[in-house]
Design a protein around this motif. Structure first.
Motif, PDB file in Angstrom:
ATOM      1  N   PHE A   1       9.068 -10.921 -53.147  1.00 16.35           N
ATOM      2  CA  PHE A   1      10.511 -11.043 -52.997  1.00 16.35           C
ATOM      3  C   PHE A   1      10.984 -12.128 -53.963  1.00 16.35           C
ATOM      4  O   PHE A   1      10.184 -12.923 -54.461  1.00 16.35           O
ATOM      5  CB  PHE A   1      10.872 -11.435 -51.557  1.00 16.35           C
TER       6      PHE A   1
ATOM      7  N   GLN B   1      14.523 -14.929 -54.751  1.00 18.25           N
ATOM      8  CA  GLN B   1      15.787 -15.480 -54.284  1.00 18.25           C
ATOM      9  C   GLN B   1      16.406 -16.314 -55.392  1.00 18.25           C
ATOM     10  O   GLN B   1      15.836 -17.325 -55.824  1.00 18.25           O
ATOM     11  CB  GLN B   1      15.578 -16.332 -53.041  1.00 18.25           C
TER      12      GLN B   1
ATOM     13  N   ARG C   1      17.451 -13.588 -50.213  1.00 14.41           N
ATOM     14  CA  ARG C   1      16.141 -13.180 -50.702  1.00 14.41           C
ATOM     15  C   ARG C   1      16.072 -11.661 -50.737  1.00 14.41           C
ATOM     16  O   ARG C   1      16.410 -10.986 -49.775  1.00 14.41           O
ATOM     17  CB  ARG C   1      15.046 -13.740 -49.787  1.00 14.41           C
ATOM     18  N   GLU C   2      15.635 -11.111 -51.882  1.00 15.56           N
ATOM     19  CA  GLU C   2      15.636  -9.666 -52.043  1.00 15.56           C
ATOM     20  C   GLU C   2      14.246  -9.139 -52.386  1.00 15.56           C
ATOM     21  O   GLU C   2      13.417  -9.840 -52.997  1.00 15.56           O
ATOM     22  CB  GLU C   2      16.619  -9.251 -53.157  1.00 15.56           C
ATOM     23  N   PHE C   3      14.030  -7.909 -52.011  1.00 16.77           N
ATOM     24  CA  PHE C   3      12.769  -7.224 -52.250  1.00 16.77           C
ATOM     25  C   PHE C   3      12.569  -6.951 -53.732  1.00 16.77           C
ATOM     26  O   PHE C   3      13.518  -6.570 -54.436  1.00 16.77           O
ATOM     27  CB  PHE C   3      12.753  -5.911 -51.474  1.00 16.77           C
TER      28      PHE C   3
ATOM     29  N   TYR D   1       8.618 -15.140 -54.173  1.00 17.04           N
ATOM     30  CA  TYR D   1       7.795 -15.380 -53.001  1.00 17.04           C
ATOM     31  C   TYR D   1       6.844 -14.213 -52.767  1.00 17.04           C
ATOM     32  O   TYR D   1       7.232 -13.049 -52.905  1.00 17.04           O
ATOM     33  CB  TYR D   1       8.668 -15.544 -51.759  1.00 17.04           C
TER      34      TYR D   1
ATOM     35  N   ALA E   1       4.424 -12.317 -49.861  1.00 19.68           N
ATOM     36  CA  ALA E   1       4.422 -12.160 -48.411  1.00 19.68           C
ATOM     37  C   ALA E   1       3.348 -11.179 -47.983  1.00 19.68           C
ATOM     38  O   ALA E   1       3.009 -10.263 -48.736  1.00 19.68           O
ATOM     39  CB  ALA E   1       5.790 -11.684 -47.936  1.00 19.68           C
TER      40      ALA E   1
ATOM     41  N   ARG F   1      11.959  -4.719 -46.211  1.00 18.67           N
ATOM     42  CA  ARG F   1      12.600  -5.599 -45.238  1.00 18.67           C
ATOM     43  C   ARG F   1      11.832  -6.904 -45.094  1.00 18.67           C
ATOM     44  O   ARG F   1      10.625  -6.903 -44.881  1.00 18.67           O
ATOM     45  CB  ARG F   1      12.675  -4.899 -43.882  1.00 18.67           C
ATOM     46  N   ARG F   2      12.550  -8.038 -45.156  1.00 17.05           N
ATOM     47  CA  ARG F   2      11.888  -9.332 -44.996  1.00 17.05           C
ATOM     48  C   ARG F   2      11.208  -9.437 -43.628  1.00 17.05           C
ATOM     49  O   ARG F   2      10.138 -10.042 -43.514  1.00 17.05           O
ATOM     50  CB  ARG F   2      12.908 -10.463 -45.156  1.00 17.05           C
ATOM     51  N   SER F   3      11.796  -8.842 -42.626  1.00 20.23           N
ATOM     52  CA  SER F   3      11.272  -8.952 -41.264  1.00 20.23           C
ATOM     53  C   SER F   3       9.955  -8.218 -41.079  1.00 20.23           C
ATOM     54  O   SER F   3       9.263  -8.417 -40.075  1.00 20.23           O
ATOM     55  CB  SER F   3      12.301  -8.429 -40.256  1.00 20.23           C
TER      56      SER F   3
ATOM     57  N   TYR G   1       7.335  -8.716 -42.826  1.00 22.33           N
ATOM     58  CA  TYR G   1       6.238  -9.582 -43.239  1.00 22.33           C
ATOM     59  C   TYR G   1       6.021 -10.746 -42.273  1.00 22.33           C
ATOM     60  O   TYR G   1       6.970 -11.315 -41.727  1.00 22.33           O
ATOM     61  CB  TYR G   1       6.489 -10.092 -44.655  1.00 22.33           C
TER      62      TYR G   1
ATOM     63  N   TRP H   1       4.431 -16.020 -45.423  1.00 27.40           N
ATOM     64  CA  TRP H   1       5.097 -16.199 -46.708  1.00 27.40           C
ATOM     65  C   TRP H   1       4.498 -17.393 -47.452  1.00 27.40           C
ATOM     66  O   TRP H   1       4.061 -18.368 -46.842  1.00 27.40           O
ATOM     67  CB  TRP H   1       6.584 -16.463 -46.503  1.00 27.40           C
TER      68      TRP H   1
END
Length: 130
Positions: A37, A39, A45-47, A95, A97, A113-115, A117, A120
């Motif tokens: 990801f 930011q 923060r983006e994929f 980042y 993850a 989706r950040r959720s 993972y 980090w």
């Protein structure tokens, strides 16, 4: 829990390449998938990209498709992000993850989706000048 350490960031000119590394404290194949990801200042923060260990499937954001490549080396417990043809808009903290749960259905959506993972890294700065 796995510790993730990113490296390889830096300051480059537009059009250059960089390879980011993410070293994991345990076997990377024990995770279901790993992702990158980024930011940028003032943005969420983006994929960027993800790799699914079973089958080595890879997934990319449209903004980096064709320029970035994610890969993994299980022997070294390391995931890489090869970034070519860098643009100023790629400037961000990147980042790594790790996700342990299996993704069902729309796998690209789940891995973006950040959720998804569980763990980090601290991030590595990439700056691309014009």
């Amino acid at each position: 829990q796995v510790q993730l350490v990113e490296s390889g960031g830096g300051l480059v000119q537009a059009g250059a390449s960089l390879r980011l590394s993410c070293a994991a404290s345990r076997r990377t194949s024990s995770s279901y998938a790993m992702g990158w990801f980024r930011q940028a200042p003032g943005k969420e923060r983006e994929f960027v990209a993800a790799i699914q260990w079973r089958g080595d499937s890879t997934y990319y954001a449209d903004s980096v498709k064709g320029r970035f490549t994610i890969s993994g080396d299980n022997a070294k417990n390391t995931v890489y992000l090869q970034m070519n043809s860098l643009k100023p808009e790629d400037t961000a903290v990147y980042y790594c993850a790790s996700g342990n749960s299996r993704a069902y259905g729309d796998v690209w959506y789940e891995l973006s989706r950040r959720s998804f993972y569980d763990d980090w890294g601290q991030g590595t700065q990439v700056t691309v000048s014009s």
